[in-house]
Design a protein around this motif. Structure first.
Motif, mmCIF file in Angstrom:
data_model
loop_
_atom_site.group_PDB
_atom_site.id
_atom_site.type_symbol
_atom_site.label_atom_id
_atom_site.label_comp_id
_atom_site.label_asym_id
_atom_site.label_seq_id
_atom_site.Cartn_x
_atom_site.Cartn_y
_atom_site.Cartn_z
ATOM 1 N N VAL A 269 0.978 -1.370 -0.301
ATOM 2 C CA VAL A 269 0.107 0.268 0.015
ATOM 3 C C VAL A 269 0.656 1.103 0.288
ATOM 4 C CG1 VAL A 269 -1.984 0.725 0.997
ATOM 5 C CG2 VAL A 269 -1.675 -1.659 1.662
ATOM 6 N N THR B 111 -2.209 -1.665 -3.209
ATOM 7 C CA THR B 111 -3.105 -0.393 -3.857
ATOM 8 C C THR B 111 -2.429 0.968 -3.489
ATOM 9 O OG1 THR B 111 -5.329 0.171 -3.404
ATOM 10 C CG2 THR B 111 -4.035 -0.855 -1.685
ATOM 11 N N ASN B 112 -2.996 1.927 -3.879
ATOM 12 C CA ASN B 112 -3.148 2.860 -3.162
ATOM 13 C C ASN B 112 -4.159 3.870 -2.233
ATOM 14 O OD1 ASN B 112 -1.545 5.509 -3.032
ATOM 15 N ND2 ASN B 112 -1.449 6.481 -4.299
ATOM 16 N N LYS C 122 -9.789 -0.639 1.664
ATOM 17 C CA LYS C 122 -9.173 -1.044 0.365
ATOM 18 C C LYS C 122 -8.646 -2.821 -0.414
ATOM 19 C CE LYS C 122 -8.114 3.044 -2.267
ATOM 20 N NZ LYS C 122 -7.857 2.976 -3.568
#
Length: 229
Positions: free
Chosen positions: A62, A87-88, A104
């Protein structure tokens, strides 16, 4: 860095900088890249040790896209864990609310678990052992390496001899005494039995959830395993 603000000259490509060499800039950039490389190498090594100690086998990265890509590139192909997603999550001042991260990654975790458990049941159907009694028999012969159980082992009951020095396990209700030493059999949950099975036979336990747990009970007899050979 030559030509940088505060260094006594104008920045690169700015009017008034005059003739100059870029060697200082190149040296700075090379040193910065080397420091970054050492940083990622150290973090990957520490992460690998930490995950091994805690028996964590999946990793989700992340962070900003560039940093995630740089870190991912340093993970060795032989790392003892699997990268299952990235993911960001944007935030201010380098801090992100953990709840935002969890939101997320939850879909990634769910999708990975679904795919992994489906593949496991397919593997069992192809070459595994099913039904309670055959599994327990082969387990006591040290012929199994992985035991597959429903998510809640307290819903499954088996029988254990009350003499721990001469262990014997069965799923049969009509066996009041152990055939090994005539000790009395006692009814216990699979959850209670797991520590004994792991200690005695070095078995790896895998749990399946939801629909996969129901399928394990309905189609596979409540217990399944994969043989060592």
């Amino acid at each position: 860095m030559p030509g940088a603000p505060g260094s006594g000259g104008a920045g690169r490509g700015q009017p008034g900088s005059g003739p100059r060499s870029d060697s200082g800039t190149d040296l700075f950039e090379n040193r910065e890249a080397a420091m970054q490389q050492r940083f990622y190498n150290r973090i990957v090594a520490e992460l690998t040790d930490l995950m091994a100690q805690r028996d964590i086998r999946q990793l989700i990265l992340v962070g900003p896209v560039q940093r995630v890509a740089e870190f991912k590139a340093e993970i060795p192909a032989t790392a003892p864990f699997e990268l299952i997603g990235e993911t960001n999550v944007t935030g201010g001042a380098g801090w992100v609310n953990p709840a935002d991260i969890l939101e997320k990654i939850q879909p990634m975790l769910h999708a990975h678990r679904e795919a992994t458990e489906q593949a496991l049941l397919d593997q069992i159907q192809e070459r595994g052992v099913m039904e309670m009694e055959p599994v327990l028999e082969m387990l006591q012969q040290a012929r199994l390496y992985q035991l597959v159980i429903p998510e809640d082992g307290s819903d499954v009951h088996v029988y254990r001899s009350n003499n721990r020095d001469v262990p014997y396990f069965t799923s049969r209700k009509d066996v009041p005494h152990s055939p090994l030493d005539d000790s009395v059999m006692e009814r216990v949950t699979l959850e209670e039995l797991l520590p004994d099975l792991i200690d005695l036979y070095g078995i790896e336990v895998r749990r399946v959830h939801g629909d996969h747990a129901q399928r394990l009970v309905r189609e596979f007899g409540g217990l399944a395993a994969l043989p060592r050979y």
